[in-house]
Design a protein around this motif. Structure first.
Motif, PDB file in Angstrom:
ATOM      1  N   ILE A   1     -46.062  22.042  16.408  1.00 39.01           N
ATOM      2  CA  ILE A   1     -47.267  22.583  17.055  1.00 39.01           C
ATOM      3  C   ILE A   1     -47.619  23.933  16.435  1.00 39.01           C
ATOM      4  N   GLY A   2     -46.609  24.712  16.069  1.00 35.75           N
ATOM      5  CA  GLY A   2     -46.863  25.957  15.360  1.00 35.75           C
ATOM      6  C   GLY A   2     -47.594  25.720  14.049  1.00 35.75           C
ATOM      7  N   ASP A   3     -47.259  24.643  13.346  1.00 36.90           N
ATOM      8  CA  ASP A   3     -47.978  24.305  12.111  1.00 36.90           C
ATOM      9  C   ASP A   3     -49.452  24.060  12.392  1.00 36.90           C
ATOM     10  N   HIS A   4     -49.760  23.459  13.525  1.00 35.75           N
ATOM     11  CA  HIS A   4     -51.156  23.185  13.858  1.00 35.75           C
ATOM     12  C   HIS A   4     -51.881  24.458  14.270  1.00 35.75           C
ATOM     13  N   VAL A   5     -51.198  25.373  14.920  1.00 32.30           N
ATOM     14  CA  VAL A   5     -51.803  26.677  15.221  1.00 32.30           C
ATOM     15  C   VAL A   5     -52.174  27.374  13.911  1.00 32.30           C
ATOM     16  N   GLU A   6     -51.239  27.377  12.967  1.00 35.43           N
ATOM     17  CA  GLU A   6     -51.504  28.020  11.677  1.00 35.43           C
ATOM     18  C   GLU A   6     -52.655  27.337  10.942  1.00 35.43           C
TER      19      GLU A   6
ATOM     20  N   ALA B   1     -44.408  33.210  15.324  1.00 38.56           N
ATOM     21  CA  ALA B   1     -45.051  33.782  14.139  1.00 38.56           C
ATOM     22  C   ALA B   1     -46.461  33.241  13.952  1.00 38.56           C
ATOM     23  N   THR B   2     -46.631  31.935  14.061  1.00 37.54           N
ATOM     24  CA  THR B   2     -47.969  31.360  13.869  1.00 37.54           C
ATOM     25  C   THR B   2     -48.903  31.777  15.001  1.00 37.54           C
ATOM     26  N   ALA B   3     -48.361  31.906  16.214  1.00 31.88           N
ATOM     27  CA  ALA B   3     -49.182  32.335  17.348  1.00 31.88           C
ATOM     28  C   ALA B   3     -49.595  33.799  17.182  1.00 31.88           C
ATOM     29  N   ALA B   4     -48.690  34.631  16.703  1.00 31.25           N
ATOM     30  CA  ALA B   4     -49.022  36.043  16.507  1.00 31.25           C
ATOM     31  C   ALA B   4     -50.151  36.195  15.490  1.00 31.25           C
ATOM     32  N   ALA B   5     -50.082  35.437  14.395  1.00 27.01           N
ATOM     33  CA  ALA B   5     -51.143  35.506  13.389  1.00 27.01           C
ATOM     34  C   ALA B   5     -52.472  35.047  13.967  1.00 27.01           C
ATOM     35  N   ALA B   6     -52.428  33.986  14.772  1.00 28.98           N
ATOM     36  CA  ALA B   6     -53.662  33.471  15.382  1.00 28.98           C
ATOM     37  C   ALA B   6     -54.263  34.494  16.344  1.00 28.98           C
ATOM     38  N   LEU B   7     -53.429  35.102  17.161  1.00 31.53           N
ATOM     39  CA  LEU B   7     -53.924  36.062  18.144  1.00 31.53           C
ATOM     40  C   LEU B   7     -54.469  37.325  17.470  1.00 31.53           C
ATOM     41  N   ARG B   8     -53.802  37.743  16.419  1.00 30.00           N
ATOM     42  CA  ARG B   8     -54.299  38.938  15.720  1.00 30.00           C
ATOM     43  C   ARG B   8     -55.662  38.669  15.106  1.00 30.00           C
ATOM     44  N   GLN B   9     -55.838  37.474  14.545  1.00 30.29           N
ATOM     45  CA  GLN B   9     -57.139  37.115  13.987  1.00 30.29           C
ATOM     46  C   GLN B   9     -58.187  37.000  15.086  1.00 30.29           C
ATOM     47  N   ALA B  10     -57.808  36.415  16.216  1.00 31.07           N
ATOM     48  CA  ALA B  10     -58.751  36.271  17.324  1.00 31.07           C
ATOM     49  C   ALA B  10     -59.174  37.630  17.859  1.00 31.07           C
ATOM     50  N   GLY B  11     -58.251  38.585  17.871  1.00 28.81           N
ATOM     51  CA  GLY B  11     -58.588  39.918  18.323  1.00 28.81           C
ATOM     52  C   GLY B  11     -59.648  40.558  17.445  1.00 28.81           C
ATOM     53  N   GLN B  12     -59.593  40.290  16.155  1.00 32.57           N
ATOM     54  CA  GLN B  12     -60.606  40.811  15.242  1.00 32.57           C
ATOM     55  C   GLN B  12     -61.951  40.129  15.460  1.00 32.57           C
TER      56      GLN B  12
ATOM     57  N   ALA C   1     -49.774  39.613  20.552  1.00 33.06           N
ATOM     58  CA  ALA C   1     -49.497  39.425  19.127  1.00 33.06           C
ATOM     59  C   ALA C   1     -48.333  40.314  18.692  1.00 33.06           C
ATOM     60  N   ASP C   2     -48.324  41.540  19.159  1.00 30.21           N
ATOM     61  CA  ASP C   2     -47.218  42.436  18.816  1.00 30.21           C
ATOM     62  C   ASP C   2     -45.898  41.926  19.395  1.00 30.21           C
ATOM     63  N   GLU C   3     -45.943  41.439  20.630  1.00 27.09           N
ATOM     64  CA  GLU C   3     -44.727  40.926  21.272  1.00 27.09           C
ATOM     65  C   GLU C   3     -44.175  39.722  20.510  1.00 27.09           C
ATOM     66  N   LEU C   4     -45.065  38.807  20.142  1.00 25.58           N
ATOM     67  CA  LEU C   4     -44.621  37.604  19.433  1.00 25.58           C
ATOM     68  C   LEU C   4     -44.153  37.941  18.021  1.00 25.58           C
ATOM     69  N   THR C   5     -44.758  38.941  17.411  1.00 19.96           N
ATOM     70  CA  THR C   5     -44.287  39.383  16.090  1.00 19.96           C
ATOM     71  C   THR C   5     -42.851  39.885  16.187  1.00 19.96           C
ATOM     72  N   ARG C   6     -42.560  40.669  17.219  1.00 17.15           N
ATOM     73  CA  ARG C   6     -41.190  41.158  17.404  1.00 17.15           C
ATOM     74  C   ARG C   6     -40.230  39.991  17.641  1.00 17.15           C
ATOM     75  N   THR C   7     -40.673  39.001  18.414  1.00 15.46           N
ATOM     76  CA  THR C   7     -39.827  37.829  18.657  1.00 15.46           C
ATOM     77  C   THR C   7     -39.508  37.117  17.355  1.00 15.46           C
TER      78      THR C   7
ATOM     79  N   LEU D   1     -46.803  35.373   9.338  1.00 14.88           N
ATOM     80  CA  LEU D   1     -47.496  36.430  10.085  1.00 14.88           C
ATOM     81  C   LEU D   1     -48.719  36.937   9.337  1.00 14.88           C
ATOM     82  N   ALA D   2     -48.744  36.749   8.037  1.00 11.19           N
ATOM     83  CA  ALA D   2     -49.858  37.258   7.228  1.00 11.19           C
ATOM     84  C   ALA D   2     -50.983  36.251   7.047  1.00 11.19           C
TER      85      ALA D   2
END
Length: 964
Positions: free
Chosen positions: A246-251, A287-298, A323-329, A354-355
């Motif tokens: 599912i993370g692959d699909h988020v990415e 990691a994939t969720a953090a990248a998605a959320l950071r992009q959504a925030g922008q 996004a920051d919390e999930l990045t730390r995880t 994450l990038a």
């Protein structure tokens, strides 16, 4: 509970879907099995538990059950062990993968299990192909590229055998490796014959489709990538064990510019991190969720909803904070893996996840939302509207009736002339000129010292600018100020016009309604006496509008009746009067009159060339007509005429009209457009529209899209607190899942619905849902589980006072126990059926007749299995005739075939032969019962010593004479 009962329970658990429910049942059974001290049953139960833990999302528990079975197998070999040796060797593969996914397990332990696996495979004469594959996986995990390439070559060149992964799973791992090493074209080519074949593994085709997402994208196969995402995610979305994929699909959603969909997926599965199947899966998804959320925030997204967990309440969470919390995880887990592995490979890999950012070109993925260009600055939803107009205006209009260009504002006009010019434009629905005139006034005279009457006029028109729901209080305040100024100046006529407008605004509020009605009535009375024809007409129209807001339909119609046909010579006002008359008549269910009024409004709207009037009148006409085709035609005109910010209700109305006209495929496009518009404007109603869209997809057989959209709708409706609607949408979704053959998700939803409906007022609906679940299980040959659902449905029907429905559910329960080969339970169910049939006997309604007849039939079948043919045959007396009396001819023939079979069992072939011959002659040649009836008839002819006729019959129907 006897050992036989425990084995029966185990067989039932094996039919359960993987997940928490099956795991709980297995663990409860294990406790009973260990207490029973049956080593064979204990071994088999733990073997089943190992598989259940792996596919149910709790792989750590599988280490214990696997070790127990392996120790039992080695320490005291028993005959039954050999029957399960293949599965035990297969489970080694689960262990290698599982141990890698837990950083607390030393790598040496994984290597030791691999060595043991190789030893046992060699000893059994098995191929080492899958051993090499799992050595490759370990090397790839720790980042040893040279070793991974070595083991990959051995894996590919070693012959397969029956312990190799399936024809879908082996290529999936190959595709992942090829994609990771930049060989996308090879990955796609490798997959094509696999996808063209038949894949029956639990993990396929969703696993290989997920692995192909990036190779498809990077080789320009965007359509294939989109289809792979849709199909694979739908299959993965309900299984905790698939959190990594599912993370692959988020990415993938993030890469393709589908930020909103990526966030939807994150939000849907976010709480799975609280019970992730493994630290590796949690790391990847985070990691994939953090990248998605950071992009959504922008892109402007602010929060997501996170469900409650132990020590954490449910609530909205900032996307940037999360996004920051999930990045730390993710980074923390990667560091743990690297510490164990002695490399930095996992941290480097997570850093790349994450990038991830959108690749540039947008690939539409959603079945419910289309990306649209940004709105032009003129598309302002707060645009003013004509006095009393029910339709939104302003902004760019749709093709078909373009907004007229602004009339030239007189350059030499004085302040009063400009305000009069603006007032006329407002009444004509000419918003462009209205705004231009007011802008010219403000620019030329905004700071001038003007007469109070002029200031009052500008204030009244400013109130008109703010007359929508979002600025209602401001409009009221400005009208009050204008009214005071006019009265101070002694301009009573202008004061009463403003008082009437103020009264209409106040009538929208329960608190101020009495004041508002008093104002409009007083104003109408005075203007009726002192005003001109147009002012009198407008005054009574305002009375009607105020009463309309209070839902006093008859009083409002009476007020409109006081407006002359020509509305005092103002065709724009006449169009609005006709339009509001249509609305009031519709509310009063006087549809013929409503249709005529709407037609008049359309006619005038066309004549004066005002798109918003034509659109609103066309919608009113569409609601009033009986013929769906006429409604569609009216909606077509509305769509061609509507301003951009009035498009949403037109799209919804047109979609519903198309559905009613049997054009569901066309309705899909309008519903999709409506959802898109709703999302663009941030309106919460998109969840309701998605529900309707899902149903439209279902109606045209596009079940994959229906499932996707219905899932979105359920999530949105739950979030809105629309619980009843969410449950109705779940019911729709359960049917879609069943249509897709996704039995377990369908059953999960129906079980949830049954729980939600657990109240005395919901008993009939709860019973219906339970009966539907029983039907799905029965059709899937999971008969015992189906019988249990039918029994629960029958009890709910009993409590709801629905005896006929209770009888039907008990009858279906008896059938299910019969086919489950649980004879005692089937007999008990028949006894209940018999008791329920007694009070219904003698009723002549066709549904009751049918149920009583089929109750007799199921009783006969159960008694036949109990070797009680005399009693069984007696039950069938008169049943075929009763079924034929209600035109249930197929069921009548079915009962007669059973009667013929019973006559043969009772050694009465002379009676069976004419009965079966008559039935056979009446059956359609291609119907299912033909062969069975022909076989029974041939048997009767044999018993009657007529072998030639029997042989001819067998030849005619291609029956094997040795088939008994």
């Amino acid at each position: 509970m006897s050992d036989e009962d425990l084995w029966r329970v185990l067989r039932g658990i094996s039919d359960m879907p993987y997940g928490a429910g099956q795991i709980a049942a297995l663990e409860q059974l294990l406790r009973r099995v260990d207490a029973a001290d049956d080593r064979h049953l204990a071994f088999v139960t733990r073997m089943q538990a190992t598989t259940g833990y792996i596919y149910g999302g709790e792989p750590a528990k599988s280490f214990v059950t696997f070790s127990w079975c392996l120790s039992e197998f080695d320490s005291d070999p028993q005959p039954y062990h050999q029957r399960h040796q293949h599965n035990l060797l297969w489970h080694f593969k689960y262990m290698i993968t599982g141990l890698l996914n837990f950083p607390e397990v030393p790598l040496d332990r994984t290597y030791a299990v691999l060595d043991d696996m190789e030893r046992r495979y060699r000893a059994g004469g098995h191929s080492l192909q899958t051993v090499h594959k799992h050595r490759f996986r370990v090397a790839d995990h720790v980042g040893d590229a040279e070793a991974a390439a070595h083991w990959y070559r051995l894996w590919q060149t070693t012959p397969r055998d029956d312990l190799s992964d399936c024809a879908g799973c082996d290529p999936t791992s190959q595709v992942n490796y090829l994609a990771d090493t930049g060989r996308d074209a090879e990955a796609v080519a490798l997959s094509e014959p696999v996808l063209a074949g038949r894949l029956t593994c639990n993990e396929q085709p969703q696993a290989i489709l997920t692995a192909l997402l990036l190779p498809y994208l990077r080789t320009g196969r965007d359509e294939s990538a989109r289809d792979a995402h849709r199909e694979a995610y739908r299959r993965l979305r309900g299984n905790l064990a698939d959190l990594w994929d599912i993370g692959d699909h988020v990415e993938f959603c993030t890469l393709t510019g589908n930020e909103a969909r990526a966030v939807e997926l994150v939000e849907r599965h976010l709480d799975w991190l609280d019970r992730a199947p493994s630290p590796a899966a949690a790391m990847h998804f985070a990691a994939t969720a953090a990248a998605a959320l950071r992009q959504a925030g922008q892109s402007g997204a602010a929060t997501v909803y996170r469900r409650a967990a132990e020590g954490r309440p449910a609530g909205e969470v900032s996307v940037s904070v999360l996004a920051d919390e999930l990045t730390r995880t993710a980074t923390g887990l990667a560091e743990r893996f690297d510490a164990r592995n002695g490399s930095t490979h996992q941290s480097e890999w997570i850093a790349r996840r994450l990038a991830v950012r959108p690749r540039g070109e947008h690939l539409p993925l959603s079945a419910s939302v289309r990306r649209r260009p940004p709105r032009l600055s003129g598309d302002d939803p707060t645009t003013p509207r004509g006095e009393g107009s029910p339709a939104a205006t302003g902004g760019a209009t749709r093709a078909g009736m373009a907004e007229a260009p602004a009339r030239t504002v007189p350059a030499d006009a004085g302040p009063d002339e400009l305000l009069d010019f603006a007032e006329q434009s407002w009444g004509r629905h000419d918003q462009v000129t209205f705004r231009a005139a007011l802008a010219a006034y403000d620019e030329r005279f905004g700071s001038a010292d003007l007469p109070a009457r002029t200031v009052a006029h500008r204030m009244a028109l400013r109130a008109a600018e703010h007359g929508d729901e979002d600025h209602l209080s401001s409009a009221i305040e400005m009208n009050r100020a204008a009214l005071d100024l006019y009265r101070t100046e002694g301009d009573e006529l202008s004061a009463q016009v403003v008082a009437g407008r103020l009264g209409v605004l106040l009538a929208r509020s329960d608190d101020d309604a009495d004041e508002g009605l008093a104002l409009v009535r007083k104003a109408a009375e005075l203007l009726d006496r002192d005003g001109d024809a147009r002012q009198r007409a407008a005054a009574h129209h305002r009375v009607a509008l105020a009463l309309l807001h209070r839902e006093r339909w008859d009083d409002a119609l009476a007020a409109l009746d006081r407006v002359p046909a020509d509305a005092g010579g103002d065709p724009y006002l006449a169009a609005r009067v006709a339009l509001h008359r249509a609305h009031l008549l519709e509310q009063s269910e006087r549809f013929d009159e409503a249709r005529a009024a709407a037609a008049e409004a359309r006619r005038i709207g066309r004549e004066v060339g005002v798109g918003e009037l034509v659109a609103a009148a066309s919608l009113a006409y569409a609601r009033a007509v009986d013929d769906p085709a006429d409604a569609v035609a009216a909606c077509d005109e509305a769509l061609a005429s509507a301003p951009a910010d009035a498009e949403l209700p037109v799209r919804v109305a047109r979609a519903r009209a198309l559905l009613a006209a049997g054009r569901a495929a066309d309705a899909v496009d309008d519903f999709v457009e409506a959802v898109t518009l709703c999302v663009e404007r941030g309106a919460e109603g998109d969840a309701f529209l998605r529900w309707e869209l899902a149903n439209a997809y279902r109606m045209v057989g596009r079940l994959s899209e229906a499932a996707e959209v219905a899932e979105e709708a359920v999530l949105g409706l739950d979030r809105l607190g629309a619980l009843a609607e969410a449950d109705r949408c779940r019911h729709l979704l359960a049917g879609v899942y069943a249509g897709l053959g996704e039995i377990d998700p369908a059953l999960t939803l129906l079980e949830q619905l049954a729980d939600n409906l657990d109240g005395p007022d919901n008993l009939p609906h709860r019973a219906q849902v339970l009966e539907e679940a029983g039907g799905i299980l029965y059709d899937a040959d999971r008969d015992a589980a189906g019988a249990e659902r039918f029994a629960a449905a029958a009890e709910a029907y009993r409590l709801g006072g629905l005896p006929q429905d209770e009888l039907r559910a008990r009858r279906r329960e008896a059938y299910a126990w019969f086919w489950a080969d649980d004879r005692p339970a089937a007999v008990r169910a028949v006894e209940q059926v018999d008791a329920l049939a007694v009070p219904l006997a003698g009723q002549s309604e066709p549904p009751v007749t049918y149920e009583l007849a089929m109750a007799a039939e199921v009783g006969a079948r159960v008694l036949t299995a109990e070797n009680r043919p005399d009693e069984a045959l007696a039950r069938l007396a008169g049943v075929p005739d009763r079924l034929r009396s209600i035109e249930a001819f197929g069921e009548a023939a079915q009962v007669e075939v059973l009667a013929g079979e019973l006559l043969l069992r009772l050694d009465r072939p002379a009676e069976a032969e004419p009965l079966l011959r008559r039935v056979l002659g009446g059956l359609p040649a291609d119907s299912r019962p033909v062969r069975q009836t022909a076989w029974l008839l041939a048997r009767a002819l044999d018993l009657l010593d007529r072998p030639d006729e029997a042989a001819a019959l067998r030849t005619e129907h291609d029956l094997d004479p040795d088939d008994d």
